[in-house]
Design an enzyme around this catalytic site. Structure first.
Site, PDB file in Angstrom:
ATOM      1  N   GLY A  94      81.392 -31.849   8.824  1.00 43.57           N
ATOM      2  CA  GLY A  94      81.056 -31.313  10.134  1.00 43.57           C
ATOM      3  C   GLY A  94      80.583 -32.431  11.039  1.00 43.57           C
ATOM      4  N   GLN A 104      76.170 -35.896  18.132  1.00 44.26           N
ATOM      5  CA  GLN A 104      76.253 -36.976  17.150  1.00 44.26           C
ATOM      6  C   GLN A 104      77.178 -38.099  17.606  1.00 44.26           C
ATOM      7  OE1 GLN A 104      76.914 -34.052  13.721  1.00 44.26           O
ATOM      8  NE2 GLN A 104      75.892 -35.786  12.724  1.00 44.26           N
ATOM      9  N   CYS A 127      73.777 -35.773   6.131  1.00 44.63           N
ATOM     10  CA  CYS A 127      74.207 -35.738   7.521  1.00 44.63           C
ATOM     11  C   CYS A 127      74.784 -37.100   7.887  1.00 44.63           C
ATOM     12  CB  CYS A 127      73.013 -35.416   8.422  1.00 44.63           C
ATOM     13  SG  CYS A 127      73.389 -35.342  10.175  1.00 44.63           S
ATOM     14  N   LEU A 128      75.857 -37.101   8.649  1.00 44.18           N
ATOM     15  CA  LEU A 128      76.456 -38.357   9.077  1.00 44.18           C
ATOM     16  C   LEU A 128      75.513 -39.158   9.969  1.00 44.18           C
ATOM     17  CD1 LEU A 128      80.105 -37.159   9.792  1.00 44.18           C
ATOM     18  CD2 LEU A 128      79.215 -38.310   7.745  1.00 44.18           C
ATOM     19  N   HIS A 172      74.145 -26.009   9.934  1.00 43.33           N
ATOM     20  CA  HIS A 172      73.713 -27.406  10.064  1.00 43.33           C
ATOM     21  C   HIS A 172      74.204 -27.979  11.395  1.00 43.33           C
ATOM     22  CE1 HIS A 172      73.168 -31.638   8.413  1.00 43.33           C
ATOM     23  NE2 HIS A 172      73.974 -31.843   9.442  1.00 43.33           N
ATOM     24  N   GLU A 173      75.486 -27.791  11.694  1.00 45.60           N
ATOM     25  CA  GLU A 173      76.045 -28.335  12.938  1.00 45.60           C
ATOM     26  C   GLU A 173      75.473 -27.622  14.157  1.00 45.60           C
ATOM     27  OE1 GLU A 173      77.438 -31.127  12.780  1.00 45.60           O
ATOM     28  OE2 GLU A 173      77.758 -31.053  10.624  1.00 45.60           O
ATOM     29  N   HIS A 215      72.260 -29.055  15.394  1.00 43.57           N
ATOM     30  CA  HIS A 215      72.380 -30.273  16.218  1.00 43.57           C
ATOM     31  C   HIS A 215      72.433 -29.946  17.710  1.00 43.57           C
ATOM     32  CE1 HIS A 215      72.691 -33.614  13.448  1.00 43.57           C
ATOM     33  NE2 HIS A 215      73.592 -32.974  12.711  1.00 43.57           N
TER      34      HIS A 215
END
Length: 164
Positions: free
Chosen positions: A46, A51, A93-94, A135-136, A139
């Site tokens: 994701g 991000q 997480c990225l 999760h996304e 953000h």
């Protein structure tokens, strides 16, 4: 298509609330393509617009289909309608490279959003897909998973040793 730079924890943009998209322009479609390519390049499941430095209510998720083929989903202006149940698992997480932590999330989510052509849809998801969506979506509200970690953040090496 182009790879975008993934912003990391400590970058102020990750803590800001995103604005809704009024329309999906050609520029937005390029952003979506770039986000999907960037997510795949980073081995993520994701990626949310903040991000990559864009404060818009947009994210992409791809946990693959049953055969392991790519199955990308685009969420524009998402709205969580319902959640239920509970699951607890390690999450990464990225924007927090090389780290993971234990996070509790609902096991089920019902979400309403628009796709890349501004067609409205509703989706129900459970398990890992629900986790990825939530999760996304966090953000977009300036929330990073580390805010929800129960216990400590582990390096990927520590986590690998724990799992062996």
């Amino acid at each position: 298509m182009a790879l975008r730079t993934i912003r990391e924890l400590g970058d102020d943009i990750l803590r800001k609330e995103c604005r809704p998209l009024k329309e999906v322009t050609e520029r937005t479609k390029i952003l979506i393509e770039d986000m999907i390519e960037t997510m795949y390049d980073a081995n993520g499941v994701g990626l949310a617009a903040p991000q990559v430095g864009v404060l818009k209510r947009l994210f992409v998720v791809d946990i693959g289909d049953e055969e392991g083929n790519p199955d990308p989903h685009v969420f524009v202006n998402p709205e969580v309608l319902e959640t239920s149940g509970e699951q607890e698992d390690f999450e990464g997480c990225l924007s927090v490279p090389g780290k993971s932590g234990m996070v509790k999330r609902p096991n089920y989510v019902k979400i309403k959003a628009f796709d890349e052509d501004m067609n409205e849809f509703e989706m129900e998801a459970e398990g890992f897909m629900a986790r990825a969506i939530l999760h996304e979506n966090d953000h977009l509200n300036g929330v990073v998973y580390v805010d929800k970690v129960d216990g400590k953040l582990y390096t990927n090496e520590e986590l690998k040793e724990m799992m062996e």
